[in-house]
Design a protein around this motif. Structure first.
Motif, PDB file in Angstrom:
ATOM      1  N   SER A   1       0.895  -1.174   0.030  1.00  0.00           N
ATOM      2  CA  SER A   1       0.376  -0.272  -0.267  1.00  0.00           C
ATOM      3  C   SER A   1       0.898   1.720  -0.295  1.00  0.00           C
ATOM      4  O   SER A   1       2.143   1.209   0.166  1.00  0.00           O
ATOM      5  CB  SER A   1      -1.180   0.124   0.775  1.00  0.00           C
ATOM      6  OG  SER A   1      -1.781  -1.247   1.203  1.00  0.00           O
TER       7      SER A   1
ATOM      8  N   ARG B   1      -8.443   3.332  -7.367  1.00  0.00           N
ATOM      9  CA  ARG B   1      -9.339   4.118  -6.582  1.00  0.00           C
ATOM     10  C   ARG B   1     -11.236   4.254  -7.120  1.00  0.00           C
ATOM     11  O   ARG B   1     -10.799   4.375  -8.148  1.00  0.00           O
ATOM     12  CB  ARG B   1      -8.662   5.150  -5.962  1.00  0.00           C
ATOM     13  CG  ARG B   1      -8.176   5.057  -4.870  1.00  0.00           C
ATOM     14  CD  ARG B   1      -7.006   5.992  -4.917  1.00  0.00           C
ATOM     15  NE  ARG B   1      -7.833   7.393  -4.131  1.00  0.00           N
ATOM     16  CZ  ARG B   1      -8.442   7.228  -3.076  1.00  0.00           C
ATOM     17  NH1 ARG B   1      -7.426   6.618  -2.349  1.00  0.00           N
ATOM     18  NH2 ARG B   1      -8.451   8.251  -2.904  1.00  0.00           N
TER      19      ARG B   1
ATOM     20  N   HIS C   1     -12.837   6.023   2.215  1.00  0.00           N
ATOM     21  CA  HIS C   1     -13.584   4.635   1.408  1.00  0.00           C
ATOM     22  C   HIS C   1     -14.030   4.066   2.186  1.00  0.00           C
ATOM     23  O   HIS C   1     -13.386   3.555   3.631  1.00  0.00           O
ATOM     24  CB  HIS C   1     -12.740   3.729   0.851  1.00  0.00           C
ATOM     25  CG  HIS C   1     -12.863   2.928  -0.197  1.00  0.00           C
ATOM     26  ND1 HIS C   1     -14.176   3.386  -1.268  1.00  0.00           N
ATOM     27  CD2 HIS C   1     -13.260   1.440  -0.741  1.00  0.00           C
ATOM     28  CE1 HIS C   1     -14.658   2.540  -1.804  1.00  0.00           C
ATOM     29  NE2 HIS C   1     -13.943   1.631  -1.466  1.00  0.00           N
TER      30      HIS C   1
ATOM     31  N   TRP D   1      -3.726   2.717   0.852  1.00  0.00           N
ATOM     32  CA  TRP D   1      -4.369   2.394   0.051  1.00  0.00           C
ATOM     33  C   TRP D   1      -3.891   1.765  -0.460  1.00  0.00           C
ATOM     34  O   TRP D   1      -2.420   1.381  -1.281  1.00  0.00           O
ATOM     35  CB  TRP D   1      -4.389   3.635  -1.300  1.00  0.00           C
ATOM     36  CG  TRP D   1      -6.195   3.160  -2.622  1.00  0.00           C
ATOM     37  CD1 TRP D   1      -5.483   2.633  -3.456  1.00  0.00           C
ATOM     38  CD2 TRP D   1      -7.418   2.658  -1.187  1.00  0.00           C
ATOM     39  NE1 TRP D   1      -7.074   1.854  -3.587  1.00  0.00           N
ATOM     40  CE2 TRP D   1      -8.145   2.091  -2.828  1.00  0.00           C
ATOM     41  CE3 TRP D   1      -8.354   3.156  -0.568  1.00  0.00           C
ATOM     42  CZ2 TRP D   1      -9.502   1.968  -2.878  1.00  0.00           C
ATOM     43  CZ3 TRP D   1      -9.355   3.023  -0.879  1.00  0.00           C
ATOM     44  CH2 TRP D   1     -10.124   2.643  -2.712  1.00  0.00           C
TER      45      TRP D   1
ATOM     46  N   GLU E   1      -4.287   8.926  -8.895  1.00  0.00           N
ATOM     47  CA  GLU E   1      -5.744   8.674  -8.763  1.00  0.00           C
ATOM     48  C   GLU E   1      -6.196   9.305  -7.477  1.00  0.00           C
ATOM     49  O   GLU E   1      -7.217   9.821  -7.196  1.00  0.00           O
ATOM     50  CB  GLU E   1      -5.689   7.033  -8.260  1.00  0.00           C
ATOM     51  CG  GLU E   1      -5.571   6.542  -9.703  1.00  0.00           C
ATOM     52  CD  GLU E   1      -6.556   5.035  -9.296  1.00  0.00           C
ATOM     53  OE1 GLU E   1      -6.633   4.060 -10.535  1.00  0.00           O
ATOM     54  OE2 GLU E   1      -6.265   4.324  -8.082  1.00  0.00           O
ATOM     55  N   TYR E   2      -5.243   9.069  -6.848  1.00  0.00           N
ATOM     56  CA  TYR E   2      -4.894  10.537  -5.036  1.00  0.00           C
ATOM     57  C   TYR E   2      -6.052  11.321  -5.562  1.00  0.00           C
ATOM     58  O   TYR E   2      -6.574  11.805  -4.693  1.00  0.00           O
ATOM     59  CB  TYR E   2      -4.309  10.378  -3.829  1.00  0.00           C
ATOM     60  CG  TYR E   2      -4.779  10.463  -3.252  1.00  0.00           C
ATOM     61  CD1 TYR E   2      -5.224  10.256  -1.651  1.00  0.00           C
ATOM     62  CD2 TYR E   2      -3.600  11.725  -2.661  1.00  0.00           C
ATOM     63  CE1 TYR E   2      -5.947  10.997  -0.442  1.00  0.00           C
ATOM     64  CE2 TYR E   2      -3.651  12.390  -1.234  1.00  0.00           C
ATOM     65  CZ  TYR E   2      -4.937  12.166  -0.340  1.00  0.00           C
ATOM     66  OH  TYR E   2      -4.456  12.851   0.859  1.00  0.00           O
TER      67      TYR E   2
ATOM     68  N   THR F   1      -0.935   5.079  -8.102  1.00  0.00           N
ATOM     69  CA  THR F   1      -2.083   5.026  -6.864  1.00  0.00           C
ATOM     70  C   THR F   1      -2.101   6.713  -6.144  1.00  0.00           C
ATOM     71  O   THR F   1      -3.113   8.003  -6.204  1.00  0.00           O
ATOM     72  CB  THR F   1      -1.709   4.536  -6.613  1.00  0.00           C
ATOM     73  OG1 THR F   1      -1.642   2.956  -5.964  1.00  0.00           O
ATOM     74  CG2 THR F   1      -3.001   4.424  -5.027  1.00  0.00           C
TER      75      THR F   1
ATOM     76  N   ASP G   1      -9.201  12.455  -7.112  1.00  0.00           N
ATOM     77  CA  ASP G   1     -10.260  12.520  -6.148  1.00  0.00           C
ATOM     78  C   ASP G   1     -10.819  13.951  -5.750  1.00  0.00           C
ATOM     79  O   ASP G   1     -11.369  13.604  -5.313  1.00  0.00           O
ATOM     80  CB  ASP G   1     -10.237  10.898  -5.629  1.00  0.00           C
ATOM     81  CG  ASP G   1     -10.111   9.768  -5.689  1.00  0.00           C
ATOM     82  OD1 ASP G   1     -10.538  10.071  -7.632  1.00  0.00           O
ATOM     83  OD2 ASP G   1      -9.798   8.253  -5.371  1.00  0.00           O
TER      84      ASP G   1
END
Length: 588
Positions: free
Chosen positions: A72, A196, A152, A190, A314-315, A311, A318
């Motif tokens: 992660s 995500r 999440h 994550w 993507e964070y 990742t 978001d």
């Protein structure tokens, strides 16, 4: 804690017994040195582990401990401006602990857990929130407002929230749901192999402007699009990615140096902090995350670096940002897959690559996209992925290039011959393509010019005609061509040298707005059309090709943005006058 015993060591692959209770993709600590690894295959109580650090000196009988959690990344304030290795260890912090040599087994937190950040709430006690909602913000750098989101699978009523200075571990808000209270901190973890979540994907119909004429005009990429930049050594892949990092209309840049040579990554680490962000005038690092995973680091870590980077990207997506991810290069990642596949004794596919190479590439690229992100409001975020491919000798018929081309929608094929002729960016206009063009037509017509696609089509047509005419010239010489064909060749030369050639080191030419691109295309095509009409009226081709305004059209790209309208009007007036002069001389 689940522990097993090493039975075999084969390079980065370690086999351990007694791991029956462990799960696929669990992170493990190998031997007394606590090397970090990940379970990639399970057979009964035997686990195959890819180790992300050098395994020399390891032997059977040593202990393996499973952490029980998948690989992660830690997400929170402190990511921007950081330089990580492939498994999100901060290289600056490692240097403080271990010196200049990257020692094995070193454990350093990904984020600074001692630094305090000023948290400003965006909701108040009593408000109802759900996963993905922004509950507060942290001004991480001058360029980036870091949004703290409800993690999440959490939600409920805000019971307590306060403004103040907190570390990433301290509670900034308390939620209550079904009688239970849940504390929210600024940092979350994550798993890197799981994308995500988001509400829905949107159509890629908005241009990701880059200011690079070849890309924006001929082979555009949409926001949330995917592109591949294959090319041999020295053809300018890294320069293209640097230009995109600096000028693309993205809020956040994530740059992954995946298995590139150490000296290339050193250039990136030296140059990025010095690059001026055109938006703020400060260092580009104020909106950049760097992942430096060079070729002399363990092979297995290359695969992790790709997932770590996307990742993190993507964070930020978001939060509602437009993110551009550069992966340099996916070929090195594929080589790591090939090596691990060979050590696992799997059935090889083409050229020794694993049979699942295409699906692994697709899993990576499909995490791009323009989406409505999770949360109660309709927040839009976009993640565009540009992957460099380094085929041996520039041969794009090899498996990695072919698998990539089946997935991506934009192909910027770099050409060693163009690079050798000092034509940069060395994107070959005859082999490259963009499948977003049709979807972007409406956007271009509304935001650039109603006739943008017509101008682009004419440029492409002239370049293709030139390629055919050049074959005739090579066989029988220029004299065999008609005056009209000679004019076509001269116009195509102008398109190549004056429009497609772009100097990344020139202050004015390094970035071209869409408005200027339209005027430049119009100037070149106006000259072609008026010269064509003059030819039909009996003008001499030699004199038409020598009119002084051609030089002015060639220098148009060096005009400042605030003077382009004036210069275009001037070129138009002079062009009419000079062609009239040629006609008068021809009649005499």
């Amino acid at each position: 804690m689940i522990s097993g015993i090493i039975t075999k060591v084969a390079g980065p692959l370690v086999i351990a017994e007694g791991m029956r209770s462990a799960n696929m993709f669990d992170v493990v600590r190998v031997s007394r040195q606590r090397l970090i690894g990940e379970i990639i295959e399970m057979h009964g109580d035997k686990a195959s582990i890819q180790v992300y650090e050098e395994t020399s000196g390891l032997g059977p009988g040593e202990v393996v401990e499973s952490t029980g959690v998948p690989l992660s990344v830690e997400l929170g304030p402190g990511l921007i401006g950081a330089i990580y290795d492939g498994i999100q260890r901060p290289l600056n912090e490692i240097m403080k602990v271990a010196g200049n040599n990257l020692t094995r087994g070193v454990e350093v937190p990904s984020l600074d857990h001692r630094k305090k950040w000023h948290f400003s709430p965006a909701v108040k006690a009593g408000d109802r929130v759900q996963a993905g909602d922004v509950i507060g913000t942290v001004q991480e750098t001058n360029a980036v407002l870091h949004k703290i989101m409800v993690p999440h699978k959490m939600g409920g009523t805000v019971k307590k929230i306060q403004e103040g200075d907190f570390t990433v571990d301290e509670t900034v808000a308390v939620l209550e749901q079904d009688g239970q209270t849940k504390e929210i901190t600024m940092a979350v973890k994550w798993p890197v192999r799981i994308g995500r979540p988001y509400k829905r994907k949107l159509s890629p119909d908005i241009l990701l402007t880059t200011g690079q004429r070849t890309i924006d005009t001929l082979f555009p990429i949409a926001k949330g699009g995917v592109a591949a930049v294959p090319g041999p050594f020295g053809s300018g892949k890294t320069v293209v990615q640097h230009q995109l990092a600096k000028w693309a209309a993205a809020d956040i840049i994530v740059y992954i140096g995946c298995g590139e040579r150490g000296n290339e990554m050193t250039d990136v680490l030296n140059e990025f902090p010095e690059l001026k962000d055109p938006r703020t005038g400060n260092s580009l690092m104020e909106r950049t995350v760097l992942i430096a995973n060079t070729s002399d680091m363990p092979v297995a870590a290359r695969e992790a670096s790709i997932y770590t980077g996307i990742t993190i990207a993507e964070y930020f997506r978001d939060m509602g940002y437009t993110v551009a991810l550069m992966a340099d290069s996916t070929s090195r990642w594929a080589e790591a897959l090939r090596e691990m596949s060979g050590r696992l004794e799997e059935m090889p596919g083409e050229e020794g690559y694993p049979a699942y190479l295409g699906s692994r590439l697709a899993q990576f690229y499909e995490r791009a996209g323009r989406v409505i992100v999770s949360g109660s409001d309709e927040r839009e975020g976009a993640l565009s992925v540009i992957g460099a491919v380094s085929p041996p000798g520039g041969d794009i018929s090899e498996p990695v290039s072919q698998a990539t081309l089946r997935i991506v929608k934009v192909f910027w094929g770099l050409d060693a011959n163009l690079a050798y002729r000092r034509h940069f960016p060395a994107i070959n206009w005859l082999t490259s393509y963009s499948l977003y063009t049709d979807q972007l037509t409406k956007w271009f017509e509304e935001n650039a010019s109603p006739d943008f696609m017509t101008l682009r089509g004419r440029l492409m047509s002239l370049l293709q005609d030139e390629a055919e005419l050049q074959e005739i010239v090579n066989l029988v010489g220029m004299d065999a061509l008609s005056a009209g064909d000679r004019l076509k060749l001269e116009t195509a030369r102008s398109i190549r040298e004056d429009y497609l050639h772009q100097n990344a080191f020139d202050e004015t030419d390094t970035y071209t707005s869409l408005k200027k691109q339209v005027l430049m295309m119009r100037a070149i095509l106006l000259c072609y059309d008026m010269s064509g009409e003059a030819l039909q009226k009996g003008a001499d081709i030699e004199q038409l090709m020598k009119i002084p305004v051609r030089e002015r059209i060639g220098r148009f790209k060096y005009e400042a943005e605030d003077k382009i309208d004036e210069e275009f009007a001037s070129i138009t007036a002079i062009l009419s006058q000079e062609i009239e002069d040629v006609l008068e001389r021809s009649e005499d």
